[in-house]
Design a protein around this motif. Structure first.
Motif, PDB file in Angstrom:
ATOM      1  N   GLY A 177       0.815  -1.219   0.000  1.00 43.63           N
ATOM      2  CA  GLY A 177       0.000   0.000   0.000  1.00 43.63           C
ATOM      3  C   GLY A 177       0.839   1.255   0.000  1.00 43.63           C
ATOM      4  O   GLY A 177       0.359   2.323  -0.313  1.00 43.63           O
ATOM      5  N   ASN A 178       2.133   1.140   0.333  1.00 43.66           N
ATOM      6  CA  ASN A 178       2.993   2.318   0.316  1.00 43.66           C
ATOM      7  C   ASN A 178       3.734   2.371  -1.002  1.00 43.66           C
ATOM      8  O   ASN A 178       4.203   1.346  -1.486  1.00 43.66           O
ATOM      9  CB  ASN A 178       4.034   2.206   1.433  1.00 43.66           C
ATOM     10  CG  ASN A 178       3.716   3.136   2.575  1.00 43.66           C
ATOM     11  OD1 ASN A 178       3.250   4.240   2.351  1.00 43.66           O
ATOM     12  ND2 ASN A 178       3.970   2.683   3.785  1.00 43.66           N
ATOM     13  N   VAL A 179       3.849   3.571  -1.572  1.00 44.27           N
ATOM     14  CA  VAL A 179       4.658   3.670  -2.786  1.00 44.27           C
ATOM     15  C   VAL A 179       6.136   3.629  -2.397  1.00 44.27           C
ATOM     16  O   VAL A 179       6.504   4.010  -1.290  1.00 44.27           O
ATOM     17  CB  VAL A 179       4.371   4.964  -3.588  1.00 44.27           C
ATOM     18  CG1 VAL A 179       3.025   4.917  -4.231  1.00 44.27           C
ATOM     19  CG2 VAL A 179       4.543   6.192  -2.725  1.00 44.27           C
ATOM     20  N   HIS A 180       6.958   3.165  -3.318  1.00 40.85           N
ATOM     21  CA  HIS A 180       8.404   3.123  -3.079  1.00 40.85           C
ATOM     22  C   HIS A 180       8.894   4.566  -2.914  1.00 40.85           C
ATOM     23  O   HIS A 180       8.426   5.464  -3.625  1.00 40.85           O
ATOM     24  CB  HIS A 180       9.067   2.450  -4.285  1.00 40.85           C
ATOM     25  CG  HIS A 180      10.516   2.160  -4.077  1.00 40.85           C
ATOM     26  ND1 HIS A 180      11.477   3.144  -4.083  1.00 40.85           N
ATOM     27  CD2 HIS A 180      11.169   0.997  -3.838  1.00 40.85           C
ATOM     28  CE1 HIS A 180      12.661   2.596  -3.870  1.00 40.85           C
ATOM     29  NE2 HIS A 180      12.500   1.288  -3.723  1.00 40.85           N
ATOM     30  N   PRO A 181       9.831   4.817  -1.989  1.00 42.38           N
ATOM     31  CA  PRO A 181      10.281   6.198  -1.758  1.00 42.38           C
ATOM     32  C   PRO A 181      10.862   6.871  -3.005  1.00 42.38           C
ATOM     33  O   PRO A 181      10.894   8.107  -3.093  1.00 42.38           O
ATOM     34  CB  PRO A 181      11.370   6.056  -0.684  1.00 42.38           C
ATOM     35  CG  PRO A 181      11.438   4.635  -0.309  1.00 42.38           C
ATOM     36  CD  PRO A 181      10.419   3.851  -1.064  1.00 42.38           C
TER      37      PRO A 181
END
Ligand SMILES: C[S@@+](CC[C@H](N)C(=O)[O-])C[C@H]1O[C@@H](n2cnc3c(N)ncnc32)[C@H](O)[C@@H]1O
Length: 295
Positions: A177-181
């Motif tokens: 659910g988190n985008v890659h930094p």
């Protein structure tokens, strides 16, 4: 439909589908900046005139003029951005997930590569690209880290750039659910390298002019910066006055003339992929299709 222009042939998925569906098609024109797309361009036996153009779609007006097609095209499709072939080829340098040289050029005509941007541009220009094209909140921090890292050694690969970007506040790498930094920074640099937004601004008015009355232009965009340009130009060509730049306009001030209406909007809101399509093709998740028709 007699004449169809695909502004972004890529792997030829749309082109083959349209050629296969429209047995009455006489002329196909396919643009792509990437020579690889031309190596696998559709060779539809049923189409009488097949023209493939190794050029940017921003040159559409000039290129269609050469083919004497301006004002005669029945349908044009622009499926914007990079292709899966780009993202899945580490040697093209688009993907933070696959190590490769820091390139990101969609075609050989680009004036510079991602390696040039990251290693040679002033910090404030890198910061602007990450902010304006990447829409990254931490643009200042990331530009500074890139410049600190390049002072130690040139940043030559995608993984070196990922390491230079490091952890971004609020983004927990690897959490679903988190985008890659690195996502937004990569997007920003890629847009700058290929002048993607400038090309869209040039191409859409040219594409509308190229249509015959009743002809349709479809544009598939993948992020809000692209979609906003498409939406604004479509609305303006549909005769809607642009929203005022700043502040409320006095009722007594002379109202600007609405621009001439040259198209009607077929999609008032953009169409998105349904669940089945997203299941089959995860990259369709962020796609938005807008269509207008020449009057
Ligand atoms: C999303 S892919 C298109 C996929 C294609 N519709 C298909 O069905 O396989 C975008 C393609 O457009 C090309 N492209 C992107 N911007 C372009 C531009 N300004 N001019 C010409 N080609 C461009 C890219 O090289 C890439 O091959």
């Amino acid at each position: 439909m007699k004449t169809y222009v695909d502004g972004t042939m890529g792997a030829g998925g749309h082109a083959c589908a349209v050629i296969g569906e429209h047995l009455e098609l006489v002329t196909f024109v396919g643009f792509d900046v990437d020579p690889l797309a031309h190596a696998i361009a559709p060779r539809g036996a049923r189409v009488l005139e097949l023209n493939t153009v190794l050029d940017n779609f921003r040159a559409m007006r000039f290129r269609l003029d050469e083919l004497e097609l301006n004002g005669k095209v029945d349908a044009i499709l622009l499926d914007l951005g990079v292709s899966s072939m780009h993202l899945d080829s580490p040697e093209r340098g688009f993907s933070f997930g696959n190590d490769g040289p820091l390139d990101m050029r969609m075609g050989p005509s680009c004036a510079f590569s991602a390696m040039d941007v990251v290693n040679e541009w002033p910090e404030e220009d890198i910061a602007r690209v990450i902010r304006d094209y990447g829409e990254e909140k931490h643009w200042r921090l990331i530009a500074r880290r890139i410049c600190e890292r390049r002072a130690e050694a040139p940043i030559l690969t995608t993984s070196a750039l990922v390491r230079a970007i490091g952890r971004v506040p609020g983004v927990k790498k690897g959490r679903s659910g988190n985008v890659h930094p690195a996502t937004r920074t990569f997007q920003g640099i890629r847009i700058a390298v290929n002048d993607e937004l400038g090309a869209i601004e040039d191409a859409i008015p040219a594409a509308i002019d190229a249509l015959a009355p009743g002809g349709r232009l479809g544009v598939i965009s993948f992020h809000s910066l692209e979609d906003k340009i498409v939406k604004d130009i479509f609305r303006e060509r549909a005769g809607r006055a642009p929203p005022p730049d700043e502040g409320p306009v006095s009722a007594w001030a002379p109202q600007p003339e609405p621009p001439p209406k040259v198209v009607k909007l077929i999609t008032r809101k953009p169409l998105s992929a349904d669940e089945d399509e997203v299941r089959e093709n995860a990259r369709s998740r962020s796609a938005k299709l807008r269509v207008c028709e020449k009057l």
